[in-house]
Structure formats: structure tokens, C-alpha cells
Scaffold this active site. Structure first.
Site, PDB file in Angstrom:
ATOM      1  N   LYS A   1     -66.092  41.256  -6.925  1.00 25.27           N
ATOM      2  CA  LYS A   1     -67.051  40.756  -5.925  1.00 25.27           C
ATOM      3  C   LYS A   1     -67.186  41.748  -4.785  1.00 25.27           C
ATOM      4  CE  LYS A   1     -63.813  39.722  -2.616  1.00 25.27           C
ATOM      5  NZ  LYS A   1     -63.677  40.510  -1.381  1.00 25.27           N
TER       6      LYS A   1
ATOM      7  N   ASP B   1     -59.917  33.679  -2.608  1.00 26.37           N
ATOM      8  CA  ASP B   1     -61.054  34.270  -3.329  1.00 26.37           C
ATOM      9  C   ASP B   1     -61.109  33.843  -4.800  1.00 26.37           C
ATOM     10  OD1 ASP B   1     -61.702  35.655  -1.042  1.00 26.37           O
ATOM     11  OD2 ASP B   1     -60.995  37.608  -1.769  1.00 26.37           O
TER      12      ASP B   1
HETATM   13  O1  C5P Z   1     -55.655  33.350   0.158  1.00 33.08           O
HETATM   14  P1  C5P Z   1     -55.068  34.683  -0.099  1.00 33.08           P
HETATM   15  O2  C5P Z   1     -53.681  34.589  -0.697  1.00 33.08           O
HETATM   16  O3  C5P Z   1     -55.954  35.609  -0.854  1.00 33.08           O
HETATM   17  O4  C5P Z   1     -54.872  35.336   1.331  1.00 33.08           O
HETATM   18  C1  C5P Z   1     -54.115  36.506   1.500  1.00 33.08           C
HETATM   19  C2  C5P Z   1     -53.869  36.699   2.988  1.00 33.08           C
HETATM   20  O5  C5P Z   1     -55.102  37.041   3.640  1.00 33.08           O
HETATM   21  C3  C5P Z   1     -53.372  35.470   3.705  1.00 33.08           C
HETATM   22  O6  C5P Z   1     -51.982  35.380   3.650  1.00 33.08           O
HETATM   23  C4  C5P Z   1     -53.854  35.721   5.133  1.00 33.08           C
HETATM   24  O7  C5P Z   1     -53.015  36.656   5.786  1.00 33.08           O
HETATM   25  C5  C5P Z   1     -55.184  36.421   4.908  1.00 33.08           C
HETATM   26  N1  C5P Z   1     -56.325  35.503   4.940  1.00 33.08           N
HETATM   27  C6  C5P Z   1     -56.714  34.928   6.139  1.00 33.08           C
HETATM   28  N2  C5P Z   1     -57.776  34.067   6.183  1.00 33.08           N
HETATM   29  C7  C5P Z   1     -58.473  33.791   5.056  1.00 33.08           C
HETATM   30  C8  C5P Z   1     -58.110  34.361   3.822  1.00 33.08           C
HETATM   31  C9  C5P Z   1     -57.021  35.223   3.792  1.00 33.08           C
HETATM   32  O8  C5P Z   1     -56.104  35.181   7.186  1.00 33.08           O
HETATM   33  N3  C5P Z   1     -59.511  32.962   5.135  1.00 33.08           N
END
Ligand code: C5P
Length: 320
Positions: A32, A159
Site C-alpha cells: 500500500k 494496517d
Molecule cells: O499497529 P501497529 O503494530 O502496526 O503499530 C506499530 C507502532 O506504530 C505502534 O506501536 C505505535 O508506536 C505506532 N502507531 C501509532 N499510531 C497508529 C498506528 C501505529 O502510534 N495509529
């Protein structure tokens, strides 16, 4: 005794491998680009509220699930050595979560044919999570509903639901609550792959540091951008591309500014950092322009390689 598996190819050499291959289920999953990534202030849980406009592009990983004595992950592709093969891999976690819900053992071999840049801001790890989930669901004959699969995807990462859905979608909350969006035509892209990755938490951390003491407005999707997607108007989309994480990614990786400039100098309609980076994305007017911008980016020496792609692309798809 089970046969040794080559971690790069995921195959053995004997009849057991041949039988496993015959029983396997393969799912293709797209990368993406975020055509708009509006980021709000940090929430008490550490995440950030987003208005995240995802667009799936035609770079794909393929995840193959075959029956095995235990959960194993293998990976092949140019960046395979950078992919974790343990339980931190989202593909492995997807198999574990799905199996746990159904009270079965996650005994599966997951092989990832990786073409999406690793740690590049293109949701390659999320793609593998969504792909493994769909592949295991089919392999184990679970026939989970779309809602159940999306729930597990959201548990895996912000994501991951979009990797399942594909096309184009607005993600709110931490990006996991999706509304699918209409796209009125094909868009052409070039992606400049940087040396090394960027950690998503580190980029969000830098976003917080850069915005310290300031009031960060609530994230809102741009009506102009949504309209450009709906009408398939590349020039209008170019004018509306926006990534609030870009200053943070540039702060951590200042050399990306030269890559962005090389692409726009070569005739791209617009350039931006893809998600949390360090991959940079260039919207171009057609396939011919994509080839010339990609060649110019490689010649500039400001990136490791350049990839051409189109959008929208379908979400996770069972190939059989
Ligand atoms: O959800 P995911 O594991 O992909 O997120 C990885 C990191 O990215 C989270 O631990 C956070 O630090 C950051 N993040 C965030 N806000 C979001 C998505 C991700 O701060 N909406």
C-alpha cells in the site's frame, strides 16, 4: 523424521515436499501507499488517531500455507534475510491467533515469497499477516466470515485490515476501522526503495517530538483528495497528497529529501514518503513516465532501486 526445509526457498527435495506443495494454499497480497496520512496527537494508549487514506498498489507478496508438524516460517526474495522467521513475524502470529480461536494447533508451514520492500512503509509485514490468515483459514477449512477475519487483522496491527481489503479505503481510529472508497481510474506510481528500513514506532516517536508543546489538530480526510480518487484524476491527486509523518521520516533520514527531489526533477507529478518510510512514492502521469522516472531515480544514486506499480490493486486473493 521430517525433512530439512531450506529457509530461503521453503522447499525440501523429496516426496514429502512434493506432497506438501500439492496440499498448499497460496494467497497473493498487495503493498500500500498512503495517499493521505493525517495524524492526530498521541492517545493515552500510545497510538495516534488517524485519517489514513490507503491505496493498494501492484507490488505483491505471496504466502503459501501447507500442513506441517509445527508452525514454521520461511521466506524467499531479495530482502529475505531481513524478515524474521520466528513468532514475531505477523504471518506466524496470524496463524496462532486463528488457530487459538478455533481451539486447534497452528501446525502449518508458511512460506513467504517476498517482493514488497521490508520495513519500507508499504505494509509488507501487514500483507504477510493478512495473507497467512486467509491461507490458513482456507487450508483448515474454517470458512471464517469477513468480519471475523477483519477482527483478527485489527488485533495483528493497524494496517493489516487494509491488506485484506485492498482497493482504496479510509482508515480511522488507529487506521484499522475501514470504509472502502471508490476509485475512478488507474494511477501510476514509482517507488524508490531506500537502503535499510525505518522503525514505525520510531517515526511516530519523532512525530511526537517535533510536535511537542503544540496542539495537533484532529485528523480529517481531505474532500479534495477523496474526489480525486473517485474521479481517477492524477493531477488533482498529486496536488492533494499529504503525509503528516513525512517531516518525522525526513528528520530521521535526511537523505530522503534528495530522493524526493530526484523524482520530481525527473517529471513526477508529486512525491511523498510512503507511510512511515523510508520508501518514497512518486505519482506519475502514465506507464511511460513511470519507466523514465524510475530510470532517473536509479541513475541519481539516491535510492537502492526503483519499482514501478499501478493502483488500485485487489486485496488478499486466494490463488489456489
Ligand atoms: O499497529 P501497529 O503494530 O502496526 O503499530 C506499530 C507502532 O506504530 C505502534 O506501536 C505505535 O508506536 C505506532 N502507531 C501509532 N499510531 C497508529 C498506528 C501505529 O502510534 N495509529
Amino acid at each position: 523424521m521430517s525433512e530439512a526445509v531450506n529457509p530461503r526457498t521453503g522447499t525440501g527435495t523429496g516426496t514429502e515436499a512434493a506432497a506438501g506443495a500439492a496440499a498448499g494454499v497460496t494467497v497473493r497480497v498487495p503493498a500500500k501507499v498512503n495517499v493521505q496520512l493525517a495524524v492526530g496527537g498521541a492517545r493515552p494508549d500510545g497510538f495516534h488517531d488517524l485519517a489514513n487514506v490507503f491505496l493498494a498498489v501492484s507490488l505483491y507478496d505471496e504466502v503459501t500455507a501447507t500442513p506441517a508438524a509445527a508452525l514454521t516460517v520461511t521466506c524467499e526474495g531479495p530482502d529475505a534475510d531481513k524478515v524474521p522467521l520466528d513468532r514475531t513475524n505477523l504471518a506466524a502470529r496470524a496463524a496462532e491467533l486463528l488457530a487459538a480461536r478455533h481451539g486447534i494447533a497452528p501446525d502449518v508451514h508458511l512460506h513467504i515469497a517476498k517482493d514488497i520492500p521490508v520495513a519500507g512503509g508499504m505494509a509488507g509485514g501487514s500483507a504477510d499477516g493478512a495473507g497467512a490468515l486467509l491461507a490458513c483459514d482456507a487450508l483448515w477449512g474454517l470458512d471464517s466470515s469477513r468480519e471475523e477475519l477483519l477482527e483478527i487483522c485489527a488485533e495483528l496491527g493497524s494496517d493489516v485490515p487494509f491488506s485484506l481489503v485492498g482497493g482504496a479505503a479510509l482508515g480511522v481510529g488507529r487506521g484499522e476501522r475501514l470504509t472502502e472508497l471508490p476509485v475512478g481510474g488507474a494511477f501510476h506510481w514509482v517507488f524508490a526503495v531506500a537502503d535499510g528500513g525505518l522503525s514505525t514506532p520510531a517515526v511516530y516517536g519523532e512525530f511526537d517530538r517535533l510536535n511537542e508543546g503544540m496542539t495537533v489538530p484532529g485528523p480529517v480526510a481531505s474532500p479534495v483528495l477523496l474526489d480525486a480518487l473517485r474521479t481517477g484524476d492524477a493531477t488533482a491527486l498529486a496536488g492533494a497528497l499529504a503525509n503528516d509523518l513525512q517531516p518525522a521520516a525526513l528528520s530521521l533520514r535526511p537523505s530522503l529529501a534528495a530522493t524526493l527531489a530526484a523524482g520530481t526533477d525527473a517529471g513526477a507529478l508529486a512525491a511523498l514518503v510512503s507511510g512511515s518510510g523510508p520508501t518514497t512514492a512518486f505519482l506519475v502521469k502514465d506507464a511511460e513516465s513511470a519507466e523514465s522516472v524510475a530510470a532517473a531515480l536509479v541513475a541519481s544514486g539516491t535510492c537502492r532501486t526503483a519499482r514501478v506499480a499501478t493502483s488500485p490493486a485487489a486485496g488478499a486473493t486466494l490463488l489456489g
